[in-house]
Motif scaffolding. Structure first.
Motif, short mmCIF file in Angstrom:
data_model
loop_
_atom_site.label_atom_id
_atom_site.label_comp_id
_atom_site.label_asym_id
_atom_site.label_seq_id
_atom_site.Cartn_x
_atom_site.Cartn_y
_atom_site.Cartn_z
N MET A 1 0.85 -1.19 0.00
CA MET A 1 0.00 0.00 0.00
C MET A 1 0.89 1.25 0.00
O MET A 1 1.89 1.30 0.71
CB MET A 1 -0.91 0.00 1.24
CG MET A 1 -1.89 1.17 1.31
SD MET A 1 -2.90 1.17 2.83
CE MET A 1 -3.87 -0.30 2.61
N ARG A 2 0.53 2.24 -0.79
CA ARG A 2 1.23 3.52 -0.80
C ARG A 2 0.53 4.42 0.24
O ARG A 2 -0.65 4.74 0.09
CB ARG A 2 1.16 4.16 -2.19
CG ARG A 2 1.83 5.53 -2.31
CD ARG A 2 1.66 6.06 -3.73
NE ARG A 2 2.10 7.44 -3.87
CZ ARG A 2 3.33 7.82 -4.23
NH1 ARG A 2 4.23 6.88 -4.47
NH2 ARG A 2 3.64 9.10 -4.34
N VAL A 3 1.27 4.81 1.28
CA VAL A 3 0.67 5.53 2.41
C VAL A 3 1.31 6.91 2.55
O VAL A 3 2.55 7.02 2.63
CB VAL A 3 0.86 4.75 3.73
CG1 VAL A 3 0.13 5.46 4.87
CG2 VAL A 3 0.34 3.31 3.58
N PHE A 4 0.49 7.94 2.57
CA PHE A 4 0.96 9.30 2.84
C PHE A 4 0.87 9.55 4.34
O PHE A 4 -0.19 9.38 4.94
CB PHE A 4 0.10 10.31 2.07
CG PHE A 4 0.40 11.75 2.40
CD1 PHE A 4 1.71 12.23 2.37
CD2 PHE A 4 -0.62 12.62 2.73
CE1 PHE A 4 1.99 13.56 2.67
CE2 PHE A 4 -0.36 13.96 3.03
CZ PHE A 4 0.97 14.42 3.00
N ILE A 5 2.00 9.93 4.95
CA ILE A 5 2.06 10.17 6.39
C ILE A 5 2.47 11.62 6.64
O ILE A 5 3.54 12.06 6.22
CB ILE A 5 3.07 9.25 7.09
CG1 ILE A 5 2.75 7.78 6.81
CG2 ILE A 5 3.07 9.50 8.59
CD1 ILE A 5 3.74 6.81 7.47
N THR A 6 1.62 12.36 7.34
CA THR A 6 2.05 13.66 7.84
C THR A 6 2.69 13.43 9.21
O THR A 6 2.30 12.52 9.94
CB THR A 6 0.87 14.65 7.99
OG1 THR A 6 0.05 14.26 9.10
CG2 THR A 6 0.02 14.69 6.73
N GLY A 7 3.68 14.25 9.54
CA GLY A 7 4.39 14.01 10.79
C GLY A 7 5.31 12.81 10.71
O GLY A 7 5.68 12.22 11.74
N ALA A 8 5.72 12.43 9.50
CA ALA A 8 6.51 11.22 9.30
C ALA A 8 7.89 11.30 9.92
O ALA A 8 8.53 10.26 10.15
CB ALA A 8 6.64 10.92 7.81
N SER A 9 8.38 12.51 10.20
CA SER A 9 9.69 12.67 10.83
C SER A 9 9.59 12.90 12.33
O SER A 9 10.62 13.07 12.99
CB SER A 9 10.44 13.85 10.18
OG SER A 9 10.65 13.63 8.81
N GLY A 10 8.38 12.91 12.86
CA GLY A 10 8.19 13.18 14.28
C GLY A 10 8.44 11.96 15.15
O GLY A 10 8.81 10.89 14.68
N TRP A 11 8.20 12.12 16.44
CA TRP A 11 8.49 11.07 17.42
C TRP A 11 7.68 9.80 17.13
O TRP A 11 8.24 8.71 17.03
CB TRP A 11 8.19 11.60 18.82
CG TRP A 11 8.27 10.58 19.92
CD1 TRP A 11 7.26 10.20 20.75
CD2 TRP A 11 9.42 9.83 20.32
NE1 TRP A 11 7.71 9.25 21.63
CE2 TRP A 11 9.03 9.01 21.40
CE3 TRP A 11 10.74 9.77 19.87
CZ2 TRP A 11 9.91 8.14 22.03
CZ3 TRP A 11 11.62 8.90 20.51
CH2 TRP A 11 11.20 8.10 21.56
N ILE A 12 6.38 9.94 16.99
CA ILE A 12 5.55 8.78 16.67
C ILE A 12 5.64 8.47 15.18
O ILE A 12 5.77 7.31 14.77
CB ILE A 12 4.09 9.01 17.08
CG1 ILE A 12 3.99 9.22 18.60
CG2 ILE A 12 3.21 7.84 16.65
CD1 ILE A 12 2.60 9.62 19.07
N GLY A 13 5.60 9.49 14.35
CA GLY A 13 5.58 9.29 12.91
C GLY A 13 6.80 8.58 12.37
O GLY A 13 6.68 7.76 11.44
#
Length: 299
Positions: A1-13
């Protein structure tokens, strides 16, 4: 699956990004800076330059993905209402883009509620509505799209998502304790916080992407509620300083912005989440992380 993640560089992301990549998903991560973009690409993810204010960019990234995991939030405690309005606008734009596609839209939410006398559970609705409410009322906004051809899932994270390198609430409490020579707790220390290890939270998100039904609320909670006095005792024990009470009226003066949160009672169960996803937390407890030096402060 191609998933777009906002906050991908954050603690949880960043942990969610690693978890999805390890399980064969393609990740496109929102990156506000060149450094964040480089970090994502070094992992094997694709960077999408932009921010939560770039609504057209968010819509374009959501449109080209098989699913969206929205974890970013403007943690601006000097203008928290403005941060909520930004959140509301970003969530609405991405959801409108996904309407009619039956694609998943998972989003970060919190456990704050009007429930008293028992832990919050997954059936308890958020009391926040509208762009000017907490987190822009994004949970109720998003769940409305369950009847509009989207699979929205609320990811309710514990107040402390802990682990080595954590710079969140517990790190702030530890820094303040070191500066003041005492680990404070509000009032009699009976208010409690739910907790979860970062690795367990990331695994729960991956399972929710695959399994959680439209309109559901998933709780990233391993420990239902740790008394604030016990948290202070653990921090004080690690630092070698005493745990001391702080009058509720003085909480913000003593702790700064985090004082308004540390005095809140935020407990939650995750029984329904565990059953629905087959999820069992296995990571260290908060107190184990504190004792192991997860919040060691240099200097």
């Amino acid at each position: 699956m191609r998933v777009f993640i906002t906050g991908a560089s954050g603690w949880i992301g960043s942990a969610v990004t690693d978890e999805l990549l390890a399980h064969g998903h393609e990740v496109v991560g929102l990156a506000r800076s060149a450094g964040s973009a480089a970090g994502l690409e070094a992992k094997g993810a694709t960077a999408h330059r932009g921010s939560l204010d770039d609504l057209d960019g968010l819509a374009a990234a959501a449109e080209s993905a098989d699913g969206v995991i929205h974890l970013a939030f403007k943690h601006d405690f000097t203008d928290y209402a403005g941060a909520g309005r930004t959140e509301h606008a970003a969530v609405r734009r991405m959801l409108d883009t996904l309407k009619g596609s039956d694609r998943p839209f998972l989003f970060a939410s919190g456990l704050a509620s009007g429930v008293t006398g028992r832990p919050v559970n997954e059936d308890d609705a958020s009391p926040f509505h509208g762009a000017d409410s907490m987190r822009g009322g994004s949970e109720n906004l998003a769940l409305e799209y369950a009847d509009r051809g989207v699979r929205p899932v609320a990811l309710r994270f514990s107040p402390t998502v802990h682990g080595m390198g954590d710079h969140g609430f517990t790190a702030q409490l530890t820094r303040i304790a070191k500066e003041r020579g005492a680990a404070g707790y509000v009032g009699d220390g009976s208010t409690r916080w739910a907790a979860v290890h970062r690795s367990d939270a990331a695994r729960m998100v991956r399972l929710a992407l695959d399994e959680a039904p439209a309109g559901s609320r998933m709780h990233a909670v391993a420990e239902t509620g740790l008394p604030s006095r016990d948290i202070a005792d653990a921090i004080g024990g690690f630092l070698g300083v005493p745990a001391v009470p702080v009058d509720p009226a003085d909480a913000e003066a003593h702790f700064g912005w985090i004082g308004r949160f540390f005095g809140m009672d935020v407990t939650a169960s995750s029984d329904r989440t565990r059953e629905a996803l087959g999820w069992t937390p296995t990571g260290p407890t908060l107190f184990e992380d504190i004792a192991a030096g997860a919040y060691a402060i240099e200097g």
